[in-house]
Design an enzyme around this catalytic site. Structure first.
Site, PDB file in Angstrom:
ATOM      1  N   ASN A   1       0.793  -1.233   0.000  1.00 16.72           N
ATOM      2  CA  ASN A   1       0.000   0.000   0.000  1.00 16.72           C
ATOM      3  C   ASN A   1       0.822   1.278   0.000  1.00 16.72           C
ATOM      4  O   ASN A   1       0.338   2.327  -0.396  1.00 16.72           O
ATOM      5  CB  ASN A   1      -1.018  -0.010   1.148  1.00 16.72           C
ATOM      6  CG  ASN A   1      -0.360  -0.048   2.495  1.00 16.72           C
ATOM      7  OD1 ASN A   1       0.807  -0.428   2.612  1.00 16.72           O
ATOM      8  ND2 ASN A   1      -1.080   0.340   3.523  1.00 16.72           N
TER       9      ASN A   1
ATOM     10  N   GLU B   1       6.131  -3.523  11.600  1.00 19.07           N
ATOM     11  CA  GLU B   1       4.923  -2.705  11.638  1.00 19.07           C
ATOM     12  C   GLU B   1       3.838  -3.518  10.959  1.00 19.07           C
ATOM     13  O   GLU B   1       3.870  -3.689   9.742  1.00 19.07           O
ATOM     14  CB  GLU B   1       5.131  -1.380  10.902  1.00 19.07           C
ATOM     15  CG  GLU B   1       6.154  -0.469  11.544  1.00 19.07           C
ATOM     16  CD  GLU B   1       5.777   0.007  12.928  1.00 19.07           C
ATOM     17  OE1 GLU B   1       6.691   0.342  13.683  1.00 19.07           O
ATOM     18  OE2 GLU B   1       4.572   0.028  13.267  1.00 19.07           O
TER      19      GLU B   1
ATOM     20  N   CYS C   1      -2.888   0.939   7.062  1.00 20.49           N
ATOM     21  CA  CYS C   1      -2.874   0.308   8.387  1.00 20.49           C
ATOM     22  C   CYS C   1      -3.460   1.275   9.403  1.00 20.49           C
ATOM     23  O   CYS C   1      -4.012   0.848  10.412  1.00 20.49           O
ATOM     24  CB  CYS C   1      -1.470  -0.121   8.772  1.00 20.49           C
ATOM     25  SG  CYS C   1      -0.339   1.242   8.793  1.00 20.49           S
TER      26      CYS C   1
HETATM   27  N1  LIG Z   1       1.662  -1.164  10.494  1.00 22.32           N
HETATM   28  C1  LIG Z   1       1.950  -0.672   9.318  1.00 22.32           C
HETATM   29  O1  LIG Z   1       2.716   0.283   9.204  1.00 22.32           O
HETATM   30  C2  LIG Z   1       1.346  -1.248   8.090  1.00 22.32           C
HETATM   31  C3  LIG Z   1       0.728  -2.459   8.083  1.00 22.32           C
HETATM   32  N2  LIG Z   1       0.217  -2.973   6.935  1.00 22.32           N
HETATM   33  C4  LIG Z   1      -0.470  -4.246   6.976  1.00 22.32           C
HETATM   34  O2  LIG Z   1      -0.082  -5.025   5.860  1.00 22.32           O
HETATM   35  C5  LIG Z   1      -1.154  -5.792   5.371  1.00 22.32           C
HETATM   36  C6  LIG Z   1      -1.345  -5.567   3.904  1.00 22.32           C
HETATM   37  O3  LIG Z   1      -0.138  -5.483   3.224  1.00 22.32           O
HETATM   38  P1  LIG Z   1       0.418  -6.718   2.390  1.00 22.32           P
HETATM   39  O4  LIG Z   1       1.454  -6.179   1.458  1.00 22.32           O
HETATM   40  O5  LIG Z   1      -0.706  -7.489   1.801  1.00 22.32           O
HETATM   41  O6  LIG Z   1       1.078  -7.559   3.560  1.00 22.32           O
HETATM   42  P2  LIG Z   1       1.878  -8.931   3.481  1.00 22.32           P
HETATM   43  O7  LIG Z   1       2.251  -9.249   4.880  1.00 22.32           O
HETATM   44  O8  LIG Z   1       1.159  -9.931   2.689  1.00 22.32           O
HETATM   45  O9  LIG Z   1       3.180  -8.570   2.625  1.00 22.32           O
HETATM   46  C7  LIG Z   1       4.099  -7.616   3.060  1.00 22.32           C
HETATM   47  C8  LIG Z   1       5.429  -7.868   2.404  1.00 22.32           C
HETATM   48  O10 LIG Z   1       5.954  -9.115   2.858  1.00 22.32           O
HETATM   49  C9  LIG Z   1       6.322  -9.919   1.737  1.00 22.32           C
HETATM   50  N3  LIG Z   1       6.213 -11.313   2.125  1.00 22.32           N
HETATM   51  C10 LIG Z   1       5.185 -12.175   1.951  1.00 22.32           C
HETATM   52  N4  LIG Z   1       5.481 -13.383   2.486  1.00 22.32           N
HETATM   53  C11 LIG Z   1       6.717 -13.268   3.000  1.00 22.32           C
HETATM   54  C12 LIG Z   1       7.581 -14.164   3.693  1.00 22.32           C
HETATM   55  N5  LIG Z   1       7.240 -15.415   3.978  1.00 22.32           N
HETATM   56  N6  LIG Z   1       8.783 -13.721   4.079  1.00 22.32           N
HETATM   57  C13 LIG Z   1       9.166 -12.455   3.817  1.00 22.32           C
HETATM   58  N7  LIG Z   1       8.392 -11.555   3.177  1.00 22.32           N
HETATM   59  C14 LIG Z   1       7.186 -11.962   2.773  1.00 22.32           C
HETATM   60  C15 LIG Z   1       5.378  -9.475   0.648  1.00 22.32           C
HETATM   61  O11 LIG Z   1       5.867  -9.858  -0.617  1.00 22.32           O
HETATM   62  P3  LIG Z   1       4.840 -10.371  -1.760  1.00 22.32           P
HETATM   63  O12 LIG Z   1       4.058  -9.183  -2.148  1.00 22.32           O
HETATM   64  O13 LIG Z   1       5.737 -10.875  -2.809  1.00 22.32           O
HETATM   65  O14 LIG Z   1       4.000 -11.441  -1.143  1.00 22.32           O
HETATM   66  C16 LIG Z   1       5.376  -7.980   0.888  1.00 22.32           C
HETATM   67  O15 LIG Z   1       6.544  -7.392   0.364  1.00 22.32           O
HETATM   68  C17 LIG Z   1      -2.329  -5.361   6.197  1.00 22.32           C
HETATM   69  O16 LIG Z   1      -2.540  -6.276   7.235  1.00 22.32           O
HETATM   70  C18 LIG Z   1      -1.901  -4.037   6.793  1.00 22.32           C
HETATM   71  O17 LIG Z   1      -2.517  -3.667   7.987  1.00 22.32           O
HETATM   72  C19 LIG Z   1       0.334  -2.332   5.768  1.00 22.32           C
HETATM   73  C20 LIG Z   1       0.948  -1.128   5.724  1.00 22.32           C
HETATM   74  C21 LIG Z   1       1.477  -0.478   6.870  1.00 22.32           C
HETATM   75  O1  LIG Z   2       0.739   1.528   5.589  1.00 22.43           O
HETATM   76  C1  LIG Z   2       0.076   2.342   6.128  1.00 22.43           C
HETATM   77  O2  LIG Z   2      -1.117   2.271   6.114  1.00 22.43           O
HETATM   78  C2  LIG Z   2       0.804   3.506   6.637  1.00 22.43           C
HETATM   79  O3  LIG Z   2       1.825   3.165   7.478  1.00 22.43           O
HETATM   80  C3  LIG Z   2      -0.077   4.587   7.088  1.00 22.43           C
HETATM   81  O4  LIG Z   2       0.470   5.737   6.697  1.00 22.43           O
HETATM   82  P1  LIG Z   2      -0.423   7.060   6.673  1.00 22.43           P
HETATM   83  O5  LIG Z   2      -1.062   7.143   8.007  1.00 22.43           O
HETATM   84  O6  LIG Z   2       0.563   8.127   6.427  1.00 22.43           O
HETATM   85  O7  LIG Z   2      -1.408   6.878   5.582  1.00 22.43           O
END
Ligand SMILES: NC(=O)C1=CN([C@@H]2O[C@H](COP(=O)(O)OP(=O)(O)OC[C@H]3O[C@@H](n4cnc5c(N)ncnc54)[C@H](OP(=O)(O)O)[C@@H]3O)[C@@H](O)[C@H]2O)C=CC1
Ligand SMILES: O=C(O)[C@H](O)COP(=O)(O)O
Length: 500
Positions: A173, A268, A302
């Protein structure tokens, strides 16, 4: 411009077949196994881009290059490291559009938001350079005479030493901002970087990497591995050359934490950010923030508002304000800057639909009609949700916002603290004493008073409690996390005191 790539600035990043290359030791390469993978345009579910599926052998080569480059980089003066980051920031500003175009195509981010993500990221890189020269340039000197029984015969110089190679894994995202929020502090602190971008968002990562290349960073310092996380992820995170993992994403991060070896982890993870609206809240302000917080980038943040806990006394009024606002959101294509665009994948859309169906079956009131076409889900406001519904606890990561009506703020706090996710939360009230009482009681990484949750500005500490993560981000915290402490003790033959 073709496929989000402009001019000869990006020459060399694609193979003859059009697949994007990976980046190792200062060179753009094709995988030796010939295996590639595609990502999909969320608007069409058709291939957006093709990239290399790196092999384990190639990952080994990348880590070897990173390790070698890091040794020289650690001896590069802080001011020179900062100069390099400033060059990257400048290039990001100059070449923002092609990167933003990739995001529009591979993650359906509205084009103006995609562009502002790149600009925000350039600011983050420049700020990291500035913060780094100061924060890392200041070290401590301890003297032994402050501890009982000692004289001033030992002087302890406490230095901040790079960790080595930092593995950076951002989510789909924010494929640019959450990449540089890891890469910039890692480099500034004297580390080398291996970036594994999300597959959806990988080509924005490829373009971003080219900026580091063009900024003239030493070969091997910044590297990029593409491939499915489910296939190459474990090999990367458990690689013996990894000295730190900075990860943002979903519950995958919990699995990584359990499997990783003894290296610092910055995780995170997901959020179920609640918005508590008290009976004395400024409802105009609350509604405005709930709308933006709940629905920007179609709820795929997130820090999105993922549950409204509204005091029964004002719930009807709040809802009557929110409904027309939600109905007024523009639904459509990211190229047209619609507010609501298709969610990242078919499986994500189906997951969101499952939450909606569960709420419907259990008696929730749909204030706006649930509608879906492909991955496009119309913004949905769901009232009279109760704790037996999945949507009361689970993170949809989509444009659906549940409301639970509560009797005062106490049950709202209890619900917030009972969630396994504890990233951020917010409270709306015009009573400062109540604001502090509620925010102190909320067990989340950040509480916003009278505004929706947000990570930015990017130098603020950003952390999740419980299953929402470990460690704290934010520019200064990330810089501190990406060094280790090294003490050098000068042992004097006799105590020495400084004379006034
Ligand atoms: N707290 C925060 O700051 C944030 C949290 N999020 C959370 O992330 C989720 C959505 O994002 P999303 O990208 O779908 O999350 P994922 O956990 O599916 O993927 C995150 C990253 O991890 C990689 N990945 C997947 N499997 C593995 C593995 N086994 N080992 C190492 N890396 C791996 C993915 O690669 P690939 O795409 O190739 O699978 C991607 O680059 C939501 O739950 C959201 O809340 C999102 C943004 C910010
Ligand atoms: O991945 C996310 O959702 C971000 O860490 C949130 O960032 P923002 O609050 O600046 O949108």
């Amino acid at each position: 411009m073709q496929n989000g790539t402009s001019s000869d600035f990006y020459d060399g990043i694609r193979s003859a077949s059009g697949a994007y290359k990976y980046y190792c030791n200062g060179q753009w390469l094709e995988t030796s196994c010939g295996k590639t993978l595609n990502n999909q345009n969320p608007c069409t579910n058709q291939t957006a881009y093709t990239m290399q599926a790196c092999t384990q052998g190639e990952v080994n080569q990348i880590f070897a290059a990173a390790k070698a480059a890091q040794k020289a980089w650690a001896r590069t003066p802080l001011c020179k490291r900062a100069e390099a980051l400033h060059r990257v920031a400048q290039l990001m500003r100059e070449h923002a559009q092609p990167i933003a175009d990739c995001m529009v195509k591979e993650i359906a981010k509205p084009s103006k938001d995609a562009l502002s993500e790149v600009v925000r990221s350039a600011d983050l890189v420049a700020y990291t350079a500035e913060e780094g020269v100061r924060a890392l340039g200041e070290n401590r000197l301890l003297t032994s005479d402050s501890f009982p029984g000692n004289t001033r015969n030992k002087l302890c110089m406490v230095a901040k030493v790079p960790l080595g190679v930092v593995l950076c894994i951002p989510p789909f995202n924010y494929p640019v901002n959450l990449a540089v929020s890891k890469i910039a502090p890692a480099l500034m602190a004297g580390n080398a970087v291996v970036l594994k971008p999300p597959t959806q968002g990988a080509i924005a990562g490829v373009h971003l990497t080219q900026l580091f290349h063009k900024a003239g960073l030493p070969a091997g310092l910044m590297n990029l591995v593409t491939g499915k996380g489910s296939e190459i992820g474990d090999f990367l995170t458990q690689h013996p050359s990894v000295n730190c993992i900075s990860f943002t994403g979903g519950s995958t991060g919990i699995a990584i934490s359990k499997k990783a070896s003894m290296v610092p982890l910055q995780m995170e993870l997901g959020g179920k950010d609640v918005c508590i609206v008290c009976s004395d809240a400024d409802l105009t302000l609350a509604a405005k923030h709930i709308l933006k917080g709940g629905f920007s980038y179609s709820g795929q943040r997130c820090t999105a508002v993922k549950l409204v806990l509204a005091d029964k006394k004002i719930a009807d009024q709040l809802v009557s304000m929110l409904v027309p606002m939600v109905q007024g959101l523009k639904v459509g294509r990211p190229e047209d800057n619609a507010d609501i665009t298709p969610v990242i994948s078919e499986s994500s859309a189906s997951f969101i639909e499952g939450l909606a169906q569960d709420a419907k079956q259990k008696g929730a009131t749909f204030l706006t009609e649930y509608k879906r076409e492909g991955n496009l889900i119309w913004p949905t406001l769901v009232d009279n949700v109760n704790p037996n519904m999945r949507i009361a606890w689970e993170e949809p990561f989509g444009p659906i916002l549940p409301i639970i009506r509560v009797d005062g703020h106490e049950p709202a706090i209890q619900h917030c603290n009972a969630s396994s996710l504890a990233l951020q939360g917010c409270v709306f009230t015009q009573d400062i004493n109540r604001a502090i009482e509620v925010s102190d009681a909320m067990e989340t990484g950040t509480v916003q008073i009278n505004a929706a949750p947000a990570r930015g500005p990017d130098h603020f500490p950003f952390q999740g409690f419980r299953d929402s993560g470990i460690g704290s981000q934010g520019i200064k915290n990330s810089l501190e996390m990406m060094v280790k402490t090294k003490s050098t003790v000068i042992n004097l033959p006799a105590p020495s005191y400084q004379m006034g």
